[in-house]
Design a protein around this motif. Structure first.
Motif, PDB file in Angstrom:
ATOM      1  N   GLY A 101       0.819  -1.217   0.000  1.00 41.16           N
ATOM      2  CA  GLY A 101       0.000   0.000   0.000  1.00 41.16           C
ATOM      3  C   GLY A 101       0.843   1.254   0.000  1.00 41.16           C
ATOM      4  N   PHE A 102       1.913   1.247   0.814  1.00 40.45           N
ATOM      5  CA  PHE A 102       2.829   2.385   0.818  1.00 40.45           C
ATOM      6  C   PHE A 102       3.445   2.565  -0.567  1.00 40.45           C
ATOM      7  CE2 PHE A 102       7.190   3.970   1.044  1.00 40.45           C
ATOM      8  CZ  PHE A 102       6.965   5.234   1.562  1.00 40.45           C
ATOM      9  N   TRP A 103       3.883   1.472  -1.179  1.00 39.06           N
ATOM     10  CA  TRP A 103       4.530   1.580  -2.483  1.00 39.06           C
ATOM     11  C   TRP A 103       3.541   2.049  -3.549  1.00 39.06           C
ATOM     12  CZ3 TRP A 103       9.332   2.283  -3.503  1.00 39.06           C
ATOM     13  CH2 TRP A 103       9.743   2.294  -4.827  1.00 39.06           C
ATOM     14  N   LEU A 104       2.281   1.644  -3.416  1.00 41.84           N
ATOM     15  CA  LEU A 104       1.280   2.111  -4.372  1.00 41.84           C
ATOM     16  C   LEU A 104       1.059   3.619  -4.245  1.00 41.84           C
ATOM     17  CD1 LEU A 104      -1.327  -0.783  -4.243  1.00 41.84           C
ATOM     18  CD2 LEU A 104       0.261  -0.232  -6.093  1.00 41.84           C
ATOM     19  N   TRP A 105       1.276   4.149  -3.063  1.00 40.96           N
ATOM     20  CA  TRP A 105       1.168   5.595  -2.862  1.00 40.96           C
ATOM     21  C   TRP A 105       2.458   6.297  -3.300  1.00 40.96           C
ATOM     22  CZ3 TRP A 105       4.229   8.357   0.693  1.00 40.96           C
ATOM     23  CH2 TRP A 105       3.899   9.716   0.826  1.00 40.96           C
ATOM     24  N   TYR A 106       3.611   5.749  -2.895  1.00 41.94           N
ATOM     25  CA  TYR A 106       4.887   6.406  -3.122  1.00 41.94           C
ATOM     26  C   TYR A 106       5.440   6.183  -4.533  1.00 41.94           C
ATOM     27  CZ  TYR A 106       9.811   7.610  -2.625  1.00 41.94           C
ATOM     28  OH  TYR A 106      11.057   8.156  -2.804  1.00 41.94           O
ATOM     29  N   GLY A 107       5.241   4.983  -5.087  1.00 43.80           N
ATOM     30  CA  GLY A 107       5.800   4.639  -6.397  1.00 43.80           C
ATOM     31  C   GLY A 107       5.450   5.626  -7.500  1.00 43.80           C
ATOM     32  N   PRO A 108       4.164   5.954  -7.689  1.00 46.61           N
ATOM     33  CA  PRO A 108       3.822   6.925  -8.741  1.00 46.61           C
ATOM     34  C   PRO A 108       4.439   8.302  -8.507  1.00 46.61           C
ATOM     35  CG  PRO A 108       1.880   5.686  -8.089  1.00 46.61           C
ATOM     36  CD  PRO A 108       2.974   5.329  -7.124  1.00 46.61           C
ATOM     37  N   LYS A 109       4.540   8.732  -7.254  1.00 47.51           N
ATOM     38  CA  LYS A 109       5.170  10.024  -6.951  1.00 47.51           C
ATOM     39  C   LYS A 109       6.644   9.991  -7.357  1.00 47.51           C
ATOM     40  CE  LYS A 109       2.236  11.085  -2.948  1.00 47.51           C
ATOM     41  NZ  LYS A 109       1.275  11.828  -3.692  1.00 47.51           N
TER      42      LYS A 109
END
Length: 192
Positions: free
Chosen positions: A175-183
């Motif tokens: 979930g964190f990566w789904l938030w941070y990855g696109p940024k």
């Protein structure tokens, strides 16, 4: 490694995390739902207006010198349980909570949800309760399955809590990566 290759690798990683997140969420939805509801109930048990867990009642004296012996209080609790609640109930004790600061002893039974609070000095039954918090806790941690299936060493509880803890950890990381990855990808795109 070129920026285009790095970006493709980041996109692939993001897709993999999204897939793991989606599969984990779908497969464990019911378990996460049950754990969240039971966790909320357990968090509120002392603030439930005695619905989930009763308050601790006060006895006459907090001085242990004035108290009846524990075996006498135990006999009083068991007699009350069998005479006033049901003669069919087991008197096997799960634990005895001595609340010195309240002047009270609480008898919690193993095979059912009844509990009695006894005045340590007089032996008077202060309160009789059904401990719904114990039922909720057993659902929350999966130990009700150990009781249902008669396992000897709470293996199901250990497996269930380990599995659900790891699943929640995986869910948090993805979930964190789904938030941070696109940024991160957007920032890398802007810098090129």
């Amino acid at each position: 490694m070129t920026k285009g290759t790095a970006r493709k690798r980041q996109a692939k990683l993001l897709r993999n995390f999204r897939k793991a997140h989606r599969i984990t969420g779908a497969a464990l939805f019911i378990f996460f739902f049950v754990i969240s509801i039971t966790g909320l109930l357990l968090g509120w048990k002392k603030h439930s207006g005695d619905l989930i867990l009763s308050k601790s009642y006060a006895g006459v004296s907090t001085n242990l010198k004035h108290w009846l012996p524990i075996d006498s209080l135990h006999t009083i609790a068991n007699t009350y349980l069998l005479d006033s609640i049901s003669s069919e109930l087991s008197t096997e004790i799960d634990r005895i909570d001595i609340r010195k600061n309240k002047g009270m002893v609480k008898f919690v039974y193993t095979d059912h949800i009844w509990s009695l609070q006894i005045d340590g000095t007089t032996g008077k039954v202060l309160h009789v309760e059904r401990r719904y918090s114990d039922v909720i806790e057993k659902i929350h941690d999966g130990s009700f399955l150990d009781e249902l299936l008669g396992t000897s060493n709470k293996q199901i509880k250990v497996f269930y809590t380990s599995f659900m803890g790891l699943a929640l950890l995986l869910f948090t990381i993805t979930g964190f990566w789904l938030w941070y990855g696109p940024k991160r990808m957007k920032r890398n795109k802007v810098s090129t």
